[in-house]
Design a protein around this motif. Structure first.
Motif, PDB file in Angstrom:
ATOM      1  N   LEU A 192       0.841  -1.098   0.129  1.00 21.32           N
ATOM      2  CA  LEU A 192      -0.103   0.040  -0.016  1.00 21.32           C
ATOM      3  C   LEU A 192       0.835   1.056   0.030  1.00 21.32           C
ATOM      4  O   LEU A 192       2.097   1.296   0.541  1.00 21.32           O
ATOM      5  CB  LEU A 192      -0.949  -0.082   1.119  1.00 21.32           C
ATOM      6  CG  LEU A 192      -2.054  -1.102   1.420  1.00 21.32           C
ATOM      7  CD1 LEU A 192      -2.512  -1.007   2.880  1.00 21.32           C
ATOM      8  CD2 LEU A 192      -3.002  -1.105   0.193  1.00 21.32           C
ATOM      9  N   PRO A 193       0.386   2.445  -0.530  1.00 19.28           N
ATOM     10  CA  PRO A 193       1.178   3.855  -0.206  1.00 19.28           C
ATOM     11  C   PRO A 193       1.361   3.903   0.894  1.00 19.28           C
ATOM     12  O   PRO A 193       0.491   3.452   2.017  1.00 19.28           O
ATOM     13  CB  PRO A 193       0.269   4.705  -0.866  1.00 19.28           C
ATOM     14  CG  PRO A 193      -0.673   3.737  -1.808  1.00 19.28           C
ATOM     15  CD  PRO A 193      -1.028   2.567  -1.139  1.00 19.28           C
ATOM     16  N   PRO A 194       2.380   4.616   1.430  1.00 19.00           N
ATOM     17  CA  PRO A 194       2.799   4.814   2.975  1.00 19.00           C
ATOM     18  C   PRO A 194       1.468   5.449   3.729  1.00 19.00           C
ATOM     19  O   PRO A 194       1.341   5.376   5.005  1.00 19.00           O
ATOM     20  CB  PRO A 194       3.784   5.786   2.900  1.00 19.00           C
ATOM     21  CG  PRO A 194       4.516   5.377   1.499  1.00 19.00           C
ATOM     22  CD  PRO A 194       3.402   5.001   0.694  1.00 19.00           C
ATOM     23  N   HIS A 195       0.591   6.363   3.014  1.00 23.23           N
ATOM     24  CA  HIS A 195      -0.359   7.093   3.901  1.00 23.23           C
ATOM     25  C   HIS A 195      -1.321   6.022   4.060  1.00 23.23           C
ATOM     26  O   HIS A 195      -2.294   6.456   4.906  1.00 23.23           O
ATOM     27  CB  HIS A 195      -0.685   8.098   2.935  1.00 23.23           C
ATOM     28  CG  HIS A 195      -1.460   7.893   1.695  1.00 23.23           C
ATOM     29  ND1 HIS A 195      -0.822   7.662   0.573  1.00 23.23           N
ATOM     30  CD2 HIS A 195      -2.805   7.839   1.266  1.00 23.23           C
ATOM     31  CE1 HIS A 195      -1.592   7.558  -0.417  1.00 23.23           C
ATOM     32  NE2 HIS A 195      -2.841   7.435   0.026  1.00 23.23           N
ATOM     33  N   ALA A 196      -1.425   4.976   3.442  1.00 22.58           N
ATOM     34  CA  ALA A 196      -2.597   4.056   3.605  1.00 22.58           C
ATOM     35  C   ALA A 196      -2.336   3.166   4.386  1.00 22.58           C
ATOM     36  O   ALA A 196      -3.339   2.155   4.637  1.00 22.58           O
ATOM     37  CB  ALA A 196      -3.213   3.630   1.908  1.00 22.58           C
ATOM     38  N   PHE A 197      -1.452   2.935   4.804  1.00 20.88           N
ATOM     39  CA  PHE A 197      -0.657   1.704   5.602  1.00 20.88           C
ATOM     40  C   PHE A 197      -1.467   1.695   6.976  1.00 20.88           C
ATOM     41  O   PHE A 197      -2.124   0.780   7.492  1.00 20.88           O
ATOM     42  CB  PHE A 197       0.791   1.603   5.965  1.00 20.88           C
ATOM     43  CG  PHE A 197       1.197   0.453   6.957  1.00 20.88           C
ATOM     44  CD1 PHE A 197       1.307  -0.715   6.508  1.00 20.88           C
ATOM     45  CD2 PHE A 197       1.368   0.877   8.132  1.00 20.88           C
ATOM     46  CE1 PHE A 197       1.628  -1.633   7.330  1.00 20.88           C
ATOM     47  CE2 PHE A 197       1.755  -0.135   9.206  1.00 20.88           C
ATOM     48  CZ  PHE A 197       1.775  -1.469   8.755  1.00 20.88           C
ATOM     49  N   PHE A 207       4.569   8.604  10.329  1.00 19.17           N
ATOM     50  CA  PHE A 207       3.216   8.509  10.440  1.00 19.17           C
ATOM     51  C   PHE A 207       3.036   7.754  12.139  1.00 19.17           C
ATOM     52  O   PHE A 207       3.612   6.916  12.373  1.00 19.17           O
ATOM     53  CB  PHE A 207       2.633   7.640   9.462  1.00 19.17           C
ATOM     54  CG  PHE A 207       2.457   7.982   8.244  1.00 19.17           C
ATOM     55  CD1 PHE A 207       1.492   8.739   7.657  1.00 19.17           C
ATOM     56  CD2 PHE A 207       3.696   7.983   7.266  1.00 19.17           C
ATOM     57  CE1 PHE A 207       1.335   9.559   6.420  1.00 19.17           C
ATOM     58  CE2 PHE A 207       3.626   8.473   6.261  1.00 19.17           C
ATOM     59  CZ  PHE A 207       2.613   9.217   5.442  1.00 19.17           C
ATOM     60  N   SER A 208       2.172   8.204  12.871  1.00  8.82           N
ATOM     61  CA  SER A 208       1.990   7.670  14.114  1.00  8.82           C
ATOM     62  C   SER A 208       0.385   7.437  14.552  1.00  8.82           C
ATOM     63  O   SER A 208      -0.451   8.126  14.191  1.00  8.82           O
ATOM     64  CB  SER A 208       2.532   8.603  15.295  1.00  8.82           C
ATOM     65  OG  SER A 208       2.333   8.176  16.495  1.00  8.82           O
ATOM     66  N   PRO A 237      -4.175   3.438   8.066  1.00  6.24           N
ATOM     67  CA  PRO A 237      -5.705   3.118   8.120  1.00  6.24           C
ATOM     68  C   PRO A 237      -5.992   1.700   7.778  1.00  6.24           C
ATOM     69  O   PRO A 237      -7.167   1.139   8.399  1.00  6.24           O
ATOM     70  CB  PRO A 237      -5.972   4.242   6.883  1.00  6.24           C
ATOM     71  CG  PRO A 237      -5.009   5.048   6.806  1.00  6.24           C
ATOM     72  CD  PRO A 237      -3.642   4.462   7.265  1.00  6.24           C
ATOM     73  N   ALA A 238      -5.171   0.971   6.890  1.00  5.99           N
ATOM     74  CA  ALA A 238      -5.494  -0.560   6.855  1.00  5.99           C
ATOM     75  C   ALA A 238      -5.161  -1.131   7.893  1.00  5.99           C
ATOM     76  O   ALA A 238      -5.821  -2.142   8.426  1.00  5.99           O
ATOM     77  CB  ALA A 238      -4.639  -1.076   5.640  1.00  5.99           C
ATOM     78  N   ALA A 239      -4.134  -0.954   8.531  1.00  3.04           N
ATOM     79  CA  ALA A 239      -3.655  -1.708  10.006  1.00  3.04           C
ATOM     80  C   ALA A 239      -4.837  -1.558  11.087  1.00  3.04           C
ATOM     81  O   ALA A 239      -5.193  -2.352  11.598  1.00  3.04           O
ATOM     82  CB  ALA A 239      -2.304  -1.285  10.473  1.00  3.04           C
ATOM     83  N   ASN A 240      -5.364  -0.238  10.928  1.00  3.38           N
ATOM     84  CA  ASN A 240      -6.464  -0.101  11.942  1.00  3.38           C
ATOM     85  C   ASN A 240      -7.847  -0.895  11.700  1.00  3.38           C
ATOM     86  O   ASN A 240      -8.454  -1.444  12.604  1.00  3.38           O
ATOM     87  CB  ASN A 240      -6.797   1.320  11.731  1.00  3.38           C
ATOM     88  CG  ASN A 240      -7.738   2.017  13.035  1.00  3.38           C
ATOM     89  OD1 ASN A 240      -7.825   1.868  14.156  1.00  3.38           O
ATOM     90  ND2 ASN A 240      -8.737   2.663  12.329  1.00  3.38           N
ATOM     91  N   CYS A 247     -10.073   6.624  10.751  1.00  2.42           N
ATOM     92  CA  CYS A 247      -9.063   7.540  11.469  1.00  2.42           C
ATOM     93  C   CYS A 247      -8.231   8.160  10.498  1.00  2.42           C
ATOM     94  O   CYS A 247      -8.200   7.378   9.322  1.00  2.42           O
ATOM     95  CB  CYS A 247      -8.381   6.871  12.441  1.00  2.42           C
ATOM     96  SG  CYS A 247      -9.338   6.279  13.856  1.00  2.42           S
ATOM     97  N   GLN A 248      -7.852   9.219  10.698  1.00  2.00           N
ATOM     98  CA  GLN A 248      -6.905  10.011   9.716  1.00  2.00           C
ATOM     99  C   GLN A 248      -5.361   9.973  10.504  1.00  2.00           C
ATOM    100  O   GLN A 248      -5.161  10.471  11.748  1.00  2.00           O
ATOM    101  CB  GLN A 248      -7.357  11.328   9.340  1.00  2.00           C
ATOM    102  CG  GLN A 248      -6.502  12.047   8.424  1.00  2.00           C
ATOM    103  CD  GLN A 248      -6.887  13.583   8.072  1.00  2.00           C
ATOM    104  OE1 GLN A 248      -8.054  13.943   8.294  1.00  2.00           O
ATOM    105  NE2 GLN A 248      -6.039  14.237   7.338  1.00  2.00           N
ATOM    106  N   PHE A 249      -4.351   9.976   9.737  1.00  6.61           N
ATOM    107  CA  PHE A 249      -3.066   9.636  10.459  1.00  6.61           C
ATOM    108  C   PHE A 249      -2.062  10.795   9.598  1.00  6.61           C
ATOM    109  O   PHE A 249      -1.921  10.459   8.358  1.00  6.61           O
ATOM    110  CB  PHE A 249      -2.615   8.592  10.170  1.00  6.61           C
ATOM    111  CG  PHE A 249      -3.196   7.321  10.888  1.00  6.61           C
ATOM    112  CD1 PHE A 249      -3.066   7.280  12.431  1.00  6.61           C
ATOM    113  CD2 PHE A 249      -4.276   6.647  10.233  1.00  6.61           C
ATOM    114  CE1 PHE A 249      -3.814   6.254  13.056  1.00  6.61           C
ATOM    115  CE2 PHE A 249      -4.886   5.643  10.936  1.00  6.61           C
ATOM    116  CZ  PHE A 249      -4.706   5.387  12.494  1.00  6.61           C
TER     117      PHE A 249
END
Length: 402
Positions: free
Chosen positions: A234-239, A274-275, A241-244, A307-309
């Motif tokens: 996945l793109p870094p910004h989508a990791f 990202f945190s 949210p997918a894990a959540n 959620c948004q990270f």
């Protein structure tokens, strides 16, 4: 005469061949048994023959062989036999106790110094009950006791392999240490990493699962496999949210986790963090000698949906240091979190002149050796430009420690 000698040699050769086949078959059966693949009848036969041997020893020499010695095959049977086979062994042990009681006498009527007393019967019965409980548990789990240790060892090694950082370009160096709570083999902290975008980007995820040690180890193992599959897919910004979403689908009672995701460009040294409710990373700026907290915004994993990270950006210049860590390194009862971070960075200053070689392990020893919590630390430091040239002059000219 020659014919007799030839016949004798043929007989000896035939016997050696039969002995070799029997020995090979016995060895194969033993290997299969201890791997958990073989039948338990071999073990049952050995223990079953032990019972009458103990009974005979008790009758012949009761001073040397106590009737309570029957607990030995009973306990051993509980460890190696299946419940149905174990009941047969218990039946033979009961018969042996009856025979010993008839021959030696029981209690005050015994004609020998050691007889079959009610205490002996209770001891053997208690050992049998204990062995039966163990056998039932092993049967329900479906893992033979002799294979259980091997399976746990294999799981531990798989976690270690998953936590290894990939090979970095020439000059980059990584430092990572992971210490489970209480000296156990399984930890609620884990790391997954991958090189993406044709190997030009390093992505590292440090996660702290709720709980510690063995309590969190099984969930950490499951999550490390899932996160390892998501990372790079996945793109870094989508990791995150997918894990959540993955954690929310598990619906665990203690299903939350904190995580920090580092996306580092190996060509330029630029990075994004990202945190998900994780402690801030800390970066040492070599020009000023000051540590800076790099705190990204994001809630815990497994608590809220949608959620948004939001990331925080930075860059590693020559001589800088970037550290990622879990709460076991900086949190303590009665101490402010900022004090723990200051202590960690103060100790880290000692290893900067030496290039941070072995620093991760030593930092855990220095700041959180006896803490009853899982501890993990990763560190990154580009080297001095005197050794490597301008930073960066080319992809091959970038150097760092992680």
């Amino acid at each position: 005469m020659a014919q007799a000698r030839a016949a004798a040699e043929t007989t000896r050769a035939r016997m050696r061949k039969r002995w070799h086949r029997a020995r090979t078959g016995l060895r194969k059966s033993a290997v299969d048994y201890f791997r958990g693949d073989g039948s338990d009848w071999v073990a049952f036969a050995g223990l079953f023959l032990t019972v009458p041997a103990i009974a005979v020893g008790t009758i012949v020499g009761p001073e040397w062989c106590d009737p309570a010695a029957l607990v030995l095959p009973v306990i051993a049977g509980g460890l190696v036999l299946r419940p149905a086979t174990l009941l047969l062994l218990y039946a033979s042990a009961t018969a042996a106790l009856v025979v010993e009681s008839l021959v030696l006498g029981s209690g005050p009527t015994s004609q020998v110094p050691v007889g079959v007393t009610p205490g002996t019967v209770l001891t053997v019965a208690a050992a049998g009950l204990f062995g039966l409980v163990i056998a039932q548990f092993r049967s329900r789990v479906g893992v033979p006791w002799r294979r259980g240790g091997t399976m746990l060892f294999d799981l531990r090694e798989r976690i270690r392999v998953q936590s290894r950082l990939p090979h970095l370009p020439s000059g980059w160096h990584h430092e990572m240490a992971l210490r489970p709570a209480g000296g156990q083999s399984f930890s609620g902290d884990f790391v997954v990493a991958a090189r993406t975008h044709g190997g030009r980007t390093l992505e590292v995820v440090l996660t702290d699962v709720s709980g510690k040690g063995m309590d969190a180890g099984s969930r950490a193992l499951l999550l490390s496999g899932a996160f390892g599959g998501l990372l790079g897919s996945l793109p870094p910004h989508a990791f995150l949210p997918a894990a959540n979403g993955y954690l929310l689908r598990q619906d665990w009672d203690e299903g939350f986790a904190t995580s920090i995701h580092l996306v580092l460009d190996l060509d330029s040294g630029d990075y994004e963090l990202f945190s998900a409710g994780h402690l801030p990373a800390v970066q040492l700026h070599s020009g000023t000698g000051q540590w800076e907290e790099k705190a990204a915004e994001g809630p815990l994993l497994g608590v809220y949906d949608g959620c948004q990270f939001d990331p925080v950006k930075g860059s590693l210049a020559p001589g800088d240091v970037l550290m990622l860590y879990t709460d076991g390194l900086v949190e303590a009862a009665g101490r402010d979190l900022s004090e723990g971070i200051d202590r960690l960075t103060g100790e880290a200053d000692r290893y900067v002149p030496g290039g941070f070689e072995g620093a991760a392990w030593h930092l855990i020893e220095a700041v959180a050796k006896d803490v009853n919590d899982d501890r993990a630390l990763l560190a990154s430091r580009p080297p001095d430009p005197v050794r490597t040239g301008p930073f960066p002059s080319s992809p091959a000219g970038v150097r760092g420690h992680l």
